[in-house]
Design a protein around this motif. Structure first.
Motif, mmCIF file in Angstrom:
data_model
loop_
_atom_site.group_PDB
_atom_site.id
_atom_site.type_symbol
_atom_site.label_atom_id
_atom_site.label_comp_id
_atom_site.label_asym_id
_atom_site.label_seq_id
_atom_site.Cartn_x
_atom_site.Cartn_y
_atom_site.Cartn_z
ATOM 1 N N SER A 141 1.266 8.350 -41.085
ATOM 2 C CA SER A 141 2.629 8.593 -41.565
ATOM 3 C C SER A 141 2.934 10.086 -41.523
ATOM 4 O O SER A 141 2.117 10.912 -41.904
ATOM 5 N N GLN A 142 4.125 10.393 -41.048
ATOM 6 C CA GLN A 142 4.540 11.789 -40.942
ATOM 7 C C GLN A 142 4.910 12.313 -42.327
ATOM 8 O O GLN A 142 5.557 11.626 -43.112
ATOM 9 N N PRO A 143 4.501 13.537 -42.668
ATOM 10 C CA PRO A 143 4.836 14.078 -43.993
ATOM 11 C C PRO A 143 6.332 14.321 -44.134
ATOM 12 O O PRO A 143 7.040 14.543 -43.154
ATOM 13 N N SER A 144 6.790 14.278 -45.379
ATOM 14 C CA SER A 144 8.195 14.538 -45.673
ATOM 15 C C SER A 144 8.514 16.006 -45.427
ATOM 16 O O SER A 144 7.621 16.828 -45.214
ATOM 17 N N ASP A 145 9.781 16.345 -45.481
ATOM 18 C CA ASP A 145 10.186 17.744 -45.319
ATOM 19 C C ASP A 145 9.506 18.608 -46.369
ATOM 20 O O ASP A 145 9.300 18.196 -47.502
ATOM 21 N N ASN A 146 9.143 19.813 -45.988
ATOM 22 C CA ASN A 146 8.502 20.806 -46.856
ATOM 23 C C ASN A 146 7.120 20.375 -47.342
ATOM 24 O O ASN A 146 6.621 20.900 -48.324
ATOM 25 N N GLU A 147 6.505 19.385 -46.707
ATOM 26 C CA GLU A 147 5.149 18.985 -47.056
ATOM 27 C C GLU A 147 4.264 19.168 -45.835
ATOM 28 O O GLU A 147 4.726 19.130 -44.704
ATOM 29 N N SER A 148 2.983 19.365 -46.070
ATOM 30 C CA SER A 148 2.053 19.571 -44.963
ATOM 31 C C SER A 148 1.234 18.294 -44.734
ATOM 32 O O SER A 148 1.236 17.373 -45.555
ATOM 33 N N TRP A 149 0.529 18.272 -43.623
ATOM 34 C CA TRP A 149 -0.336 17.145 -43.314
ATOM 35 C C TRP A 149 -1.510 17.117 -44.284
ATOM 36 O O TRP A 149 -2.114 18.141 -44.572
ATOM 37 N N GLU A 150 -1.807 15.928 -44.801
ATOM 38 C CA GLU A 150 -2.922 15.731 -45.724
ATOM 39 C C GLU A 150 -3.696 14.496 -45.290
ATOM 40 O O GLU A 150 -3.238 13.723 -44.447
ATOM 41 N N ILE A 151 -4.828 14.278 -45.899
ATOM 42 C CA ILE A 151 -5.633 13.106 -45.594
ATOM 43 C C ILE A 151 -4.889 11.826 -45.970
ATOM 44 O O ILE A 151 -5.078 10.782 -45.354
ATOM 45 N N GLY A 152 -4.000 11.897 -46.961
ATOM 46 C CA GLY A 152 -3.207 10.741 -47.371
ATOM 47 C C GLY A 152 -2.307 10.220 -46.262
ATOM 48 O O GLY A 152 -1.972 9.031 -46.240
ATOM 49 N N ASN A 153 -1.905 11.080 -45.340
ATOM 50 C CA ASN A 153 -1.083 10.637 -44.223
ATOM 51 C C ASN A 153 -1.848 9.674 -43.310
ATOM 52 O O ASN A 153 -1.245 8.919 -42.561
#
Length: 128
Positions: free
Chosen positions: A28-40
């Motif tokens: 899943s692509q992160p929302s605006d103003n968020e970075s890539w995390e393992i949760g994605n």
């Protein structure tokens, strides 16, 4: 009783060693103003058991709950997938999709799919 337990252990070991398992997840692509995390990568992670060459069944994470999913390999990497909640198992709440499994490296696959709701997803699978 010991013989029964030993026989069951041998049966389950044989099934597990000859079985094909796969770990699947949508990215899943992160929302605006968020970075890539393992949760994605782990928000929709699941484990499937390949019953035969074409049919895979398993459980998949959906938020805090788990869904049942089934997948049928049509031919040449093309697959049809269905996912439904364990609480409401009906056709209205079922997520149906069609996708393609593209082998990237040894047992790693990239799997784009398109659902009946009009959602395009990119997933990944590892087969054991």
């Amino acid at each position: 009783m010991k013989k029964v337990l030993l026989t069951l252990a041998v049966v389950f070991t044989t099934l597990a060693s000859s079985a094909q398992f796969m770990v699947v997840s949508d990215i899943s692509q992160p929302s605006d103003n968020e970075s890539w995390e393992i949760g994605n990568f782990t928000n929709s992670i699941g484990v499937g058991y390949q019953v035969d060459d074409n049919l895979t069944v398993g459980l998949r994470k959906n938020g805090d709950d788990y869904d049942i999913f089934g997948r049928y390999n049509v031919s040449g990497g093309l697959f049809v997938s269905a996912q439904s909640s364990t609480d409401e198992f009906d056709l209205d709440s079922m997520d149906l999709s069609i996708g393609y499994s593209l082998k990237v490296w040894e047992s790693l696959y990239v799997e784009p799919s398109y659902s009946k709701d009009g959602n395009f997803k990119v997933g990944a699978a590892i087969r054991f």
